[in-house]
Design an enzyme around this catalytic site. Structure first.
Site, mmCIF file in Angstrom:
data_model
loop_
_atom_site.group_PDB
_atom_site.id
_atom_site.type_symbol
_atom_site.label_atom_id
_atom_site.label_comp_id
_atom_site.label_asym_id
_atom_site.label_seq_id
_atom_site.Cartn_x
_atom_site.Cartn_y
_atom_site.Cartn_z
ATOM 1 N N CYS A 1 -21.347 84.776 19.281
ATOM 2 C CA CYS A 1 -21.533 83.372 19.661
ATOM 3 C C CYS A 1 -21.158 82.560 18.429
ATOM 4 O O CYS A 1 -21.557 82.921 17.309
ATOM 5 C CB CYS A 1 -22.984 83.110 20.056
ATOM 6 S SG CYS A 1 -23.430 81.351 20.151
ATOM 7 N N CYS B 1 -15.828 79.073 21.905
ATOM 8 C CA CYS B 1 -17.143 79.328 22.486
ATOM 9 C C CYS B 1 -17.012 80.586 23.344
ATOM 10 O O CYS B 1 -16.211 80.606 24.283
ATOM 11 C CB CYS B 1 -17.538 78.134 23.341
ATOM 12 S SG CYS B 1 -19.061 78.353 24.281
#
Ligand code: DGL
Length: 258
Positions: free
Chosen positions: A182, A70
């Site tokens: 992302c 992440c």
């Protein structure tokens, strides 16, 4: 060995899938912070607490290495995680450096998609300042894409409209590369491919992250041992329906991107 993968939701599965392909004999524990997804629109302090709690829970699963799959969690907590735990920890950051290097010859610009929190952090600013000496990098936050992804919204028409609206103000002829900063965004790579002009390349940090993981593990000498290729999917909300959603998402990634 057992490698932990952490993300706010199903985004990090795009990285896990890459790892399962490259390092198929390892055991995996994947944790999604379903209680707090999405991270992107939250504050730094909130996300810091969520990440530290979730990773502490993962340590109870006996993980021997961790991939913070992440970009948002990495930019906020990876330094602190490395101070706390004596295991190899691999973080993720938008692949700005390779994108700038790939673009040097063409004179085109680089457009980075990431969450608002990633793009607002000093770590991102420092990264861009370090590698972008010609000022060719632009950044676009796409927080809605994480929500679409968590809702399993893959309707082509809706997503194409979304991308077209977001990109309306950009003269895409001037860009050579889009960076997916992302881990939720690679689910939309194929749809994005149809929206972007063919000369624009789409890159993400997944393969580079797993290369780094593999080299780190061999440096620590932890690549051997009992290996069985198991995957345990977990979430902070302990929601059985979400576990099924993760299984389906992982299968979808295997079918569409392997
Ligand atoms: N998948 C995450 C990232 O790479 C975070 C998405 C979110 O929770 O907003 O940044």
């Amino acid at each position: 060995m057992t490698i932990g993968f952490f993300d706010s939701g199903i985004g990090g599965l795009t990285v896990l899938e890459e790892s399962m392909r490259r390092l198929p004999a390892q055991d995996y524990v994947y944790m999604a912070d379903t209680l707090h997804v999405p991270y992107g629109p939250k504050t730094q302090e909130e996300v810091r607490g969520y990440v530290l709690d979730a990773v502490e829970a993962m340590m109870g699963e006996g993980i021997e290495a961790l991939v913070v799959a992440c970009n948002t969690a990495t930019s906020i907590a990876v330094t602190e995680l490395r101070e706390r735990y004596d295991i190899p920890i691999v973080g993720m950051e938008p692949a700005v450096k390779p994108a700038v290097e790939m673009n040097r010859a063409t004179g085109k610009r680089v457009l980075v998609f990431a969450t608002p929190l990633t793009l607002s952090m000093p770590k991102y600013y420092a990264l861009v300042s370090r590698v972008d000496d010609e000022g060719i990098v632009d950044s676009l936050p796409l927080p809605e894409l994480v929500l679409y992804c968590e809702d399993l919204q893959f309707d082509k028409r809706i997503l194409e409209d979304y991308f077209r609206t977001k990109l309306a103000e950009y003269d895409l002829d001037r860009y050579g590369i889009v960076v997916l900063g992302c881990t939720h965004y690679p689910y939309y790579r194929n749809i994005l491919r149809e929206v972007l002009p063919p000369h624009i390349e789409i890159v993400d940090g997944n393969a580079g992250t797993i290369r780094r993981l593999a080299s780190l593990l061999s440096r620590y000498g932890v690549m051997s041992g009992r290996e069985s290729g198991q995957v345990k999917l977990m979430c902070t909300g302990n929601d059985p329906a979400y576990i099924v959603k993760m299984q389906n998402a992982l299968q979808w990634l295997r079918d569409n991107y392997s």
